[in-house]
Enzyme design. Structure first.
Site, mmCIF file in Angstrom:
data_model
loop_
_atom_site.group_PDB
_atom_site.id
_atom_site.type_symbol
_atom_site.label_atom_id
_atom_site.label_comp_id
_atom_site.label_asym_id
_atom_site.label_seq_id
_atom_site.Cartn_x
_atom_site.Cartn_y
_atom_site.Cartn_z
ATOM 1 C CG ASP A 1 -14.151 17.196 -13.065
ATOM 2 O OD1 ASP A 1 -14.162 17.977 -14.031
ATOM 3 O OD2 ASP A 1 -14.297 15.967 -13.184
ATOM 4 C CG ASP B 1 -21.481 16.137 -21.838
ATOM 5 O OD1 ASP B 1 -22.382 15.335 -22.155
ATOM 6 O OD2 ASP B 1 -20.417 15.792 -21.305
ATOM 7 C CG ASP C 1 -20.252 11.894 -24.548
ATOM 8 O OD1 ASP C 1 -19.479 12.788 -24.141
ATOM 9 O OD2 ASP C 1 -20.626 10.959 -23.834
HETATM 10 P P1 ATP Z 1 -15.474 11.801 -20.941
HETATM 11 O O1 ATP Z 1 -14.589 11.947 -22.097
HETATM 12 O O2 ATP Z 1 -15.144 10.640 -20.080
HETATM 13 O O3 ATP Z 1 -16.951 11.907 -21.259
HETATM 14 P P2 ATP Z 1 -15.972 14.277 -19.590
HETATM 15 O O4 ATP Z 1 -15.037 15.319 -19.035
HETATM 16 O O5 ATP Z 1 -16.901 14.732 -20.663
HETATM 17 O O6 ATP Z 1 -15.095 13.059 -20.036
HETATM 18 P P3 ATP Z 1 -18.329 13.542 -18.157
HETATM 19 O O7 ATP Z 1 -18.452 12.547 -17.057
HETATM 20 O O8 ATP Z 1 -19.008 13.294 -19.455
HETATM 21 O O9 ATP Z 1 -16.767 13.725 -18.368
HETATM 22 O O10 ATP Z 1 -18.785 14.920 -17.546
HETATM 23 C C1 ATP Z 1 -18.959 16.097 -18.324
HETATM 24 C C2 ATP Z 1 -18.445 17.295 -17.559
HETATM 25 O O11 ATP Z 1 -19.196 17.454 -16.349
HETATM 26 C C3 ATP Z 1 -16.998 17.214 -17.112
HETATM 27 O O12 ATP Z 1 -16.115 17.602 -18.124
HETATM 28 C C4 ATP Z 1 -16.980 18.153 -15.936
HETATM 29 O O13 ATP Z 1 -16.945 19.499 -16.356
HETATM 30 C C5 ATP Z 1 -18.344 17.896 -15.301
HETATM 31 N N1 ATP Z 1 -18.263 16.834 -14.271
HETATM 32 C C6 ATP Z 1 -18.517 15.515 -14.444
HETATM 33 N N2 ATP Z 1 -18.364 14.837 -13.299
HETATM 34 C C7 ATP Z 1 -18.019 15.746 -12.365
HETATM 35 C C8 ATP Z 1 -17.728 15.680 -10.985
HETATM 36 N N3 ATP Z 1 -17.760 14.518 -10.332
HETATM 37 N N4 ATP Z 1 -17.416 16.830 -10.350
HETATM 38 C C9 ATP Z 1 -17.387 18.018 -11.008
HETATM 39 N N5 ATP Z 1 -17.638 18.142 -12.310
HETATM 40 C C10 ATP Z 1 -17.950 17.024 -12.998
HETATM 41 MG MG MG Z 2 -18.472 13.531 -21.588
#
Ligand code: ATP
Ligand code: MG
Length: 445
Positions: free
Chosen positions: A150, A73, A71
């Protein structure tokens, strides 16, 4: 390079003047053609209203890796209420973070406002209690927002205004190196939010990345922090860990880093006193099977996953109850109650899920003790298919249920006439038939 100095978790009450590295369009592979139309709509509407708008996180990471993102963000300098004013199909959600969800049919584009790290504004709406973030609604700019993310590879921003990628943390280099690195001081970032340890494992496995030694080192010692994660958040993360198509590798990594025992203490207890080829064999088969199903786009259910992960504790406890004089059915029932109630202390599992987990377990015994005409009733059981798959896995794992697995396979594939013949093979098969015949004679008279 800036990536060497990562100020996030140092005392950063005064903002450090770090210049980002900007990758122009010609120096990266992200194309708008690979961003969903809905995400583009959101980005452009924000931009046209005079706000900044970027794709951030997994979307940018995956596009730079040439993968299809799950997705997109979006992050902006518009406040959540301002985002809501721009989109009719928008809802504000979240307590710890206030976010906007812009909905387009089944796709949701998540829009968050730049946030400052919680330390930046001690009197703002950001709070850290006992080293943990409990509220995080202090707004800032991109140069604030980046430090609270993160991993470096998750902290890249794709700017819709000029199609550049903004990199404050050396994320592009880490993507090239296939390396996962936490921003800031790892031990402190884990203490702030222990879920980051699980995310490290998930991303490393999912992306085939190595975890930088500084990022991995503290994990071995910090698993105990997971016990403080609210049960509902923990179960969300566990689902992501085990239903992403890499369950087996994830399991092995979680064990390697001594995290698994904090998620599934009962299972860890069994694994650490492994007897014979069990219990590891079964779990390995079950997780491999889950991964194969994901690869084939078949459904995988949390209930099946929990049934698999908790099968060994269940078996062990049921046999203790048997030894104490309960019958087989009572033992399974009582052991199911106990194992599940211990597990839900750790993570929230919806009742509908635990109900199916219990059924899968209870049906194992009914498969093994099939007799008379009972299989005919069993084939209409809503959990039959899942329970049968479970039986096959047990057979493959060498649990000594080859005969019932074979019988049930034949039975489920058979037509009605063949089923009759198969039923006769079961204990009570003939007797049952003659009893039916007698009953028929009585009613015909
Ligand atoms: P996915 O492909 O699983 O969606 P993602 O990196 O997009 O991976 P998300 O959980 O959708 O993960 O979170 C979006 C963004 O928000 C992350 O890429 C990161 O920058 C930030 N983020 C999410 N969770 C945390 C956390 N626990 N601590 C710090 N930053 C976070
Ligand atoms: Mg994501």
């Amino acid at each position: 390079m800036q990536s060497e100095k990562q100020p996030a978790s140092q005392s950063n009450v005064t903002k450090l003047a770090i210049e980002p590295r900007i990758f122009p369009r010609a120096e990266h592979i992200i194309s708008r053609a690979n961003i969903s139309d809905n995400a583009l709509k959101v980005l452009y509407r924000l931009k046209n209203a005079g706000y900044k708008a970027y794709v951030v996180g997994g979307g940018v990471r995956d596009l730079l890796l040439g993968r299809e993102p799950k997705d997109f963000d979006v992050v902006t300098d518009a406040r959540p209420e301002q985002v809501r004013e721009l989109f009719r199909n928008c809802r504000l959600i979240g307590r710890r973070f206030l976010l906007a969800h812009v909905r387009f049919g089944r796709e949701i584009v998540e829009v968050s406002t730049f946030r400052a790290p919680h330390e930046a504004e001690p009197n703002g709406d950001g709070r850290v209690v006992g080293g943990r973030i409990v509220r995080d609604n202090v707004y800032g700019g991109l140069d604030d927002d980046v430090w609270r993310r993160d991993f470096t590879v998750n902290a890249l921003y794709y700017n819709i205004a000029d199609f550049t990628v903004v990199d404050y943390v050396g994320g592009v280099a880490d993507i090239k190196a296939g390396q996962l690195r936490l921003i800031g001081d790892p031990a402190r970032r884990y203490a702030e939010d222990p879920v980051r340890m699980l995310r490290a494992i998930r991303f490393a496995v999912q992306l085939g990345f190595t975890i930088h030694p500084d990022t991995s080192a503290p994990i071995y010692e910090l698993g105990y922090l997971l016990t403080e994660i609210p049960p509902s958040r923990l179960s969300d993360e566990v689902m992501k860990l085990f239903l992403n198509g890499f369950a087996l590798q994830t399991f092995e990594q979680l064990r390697h880093y001594s995290l698994f025992g904090h998620l599934f203490p009962q299972t860890e207890g069994c694994l650490s006193e492994e007897e014979g080829r069990f219990p590891h064999m079964f779990l390995v088969h079950a997780l491999k099977n889950t991964d194969a199903r994901v690869a084939e786009n078949k459904s995988v259910t949390p209930a099946f996953l929990f049934a698999s992960l908790l099968w060994d504790p269940l078996r062990r406890l049921a046999s203790e109850y048997r030894a104490n004089g309960l019958n087989e059915f009572e033992s399974i029932q009582l052991a199911s109650d106990t194992v599940i109630s211990r597990q839900v202390r750790r993570m929230a599992i919806p009742r509908i899920v635990t109900k199916i987990t219990r059924e899968i377990w209870a049906l194992q015994l009914r498969f093994e003790r099939s007799s008379g005409m009972r299989p005919l009733r069993l084939i209409r059981h809503p959990c039959l298919r899942a329970a049968y798959d479970f039986l096959l896995l047990r057979a493959e794992a060498g649990e000594g249920v080859g005969a019932p697995a074979k019988w049930w396979t034949a039975f489920l594939e058979a037509d009605e006439a063949e089923r009759g013949a198969l039923l006769e093979e079961l204990p009570g098969g003939r007797r049952e038939r003659s009893r039916r015949r007698r009953r028929k004679v009585i009613t015909d008279q």
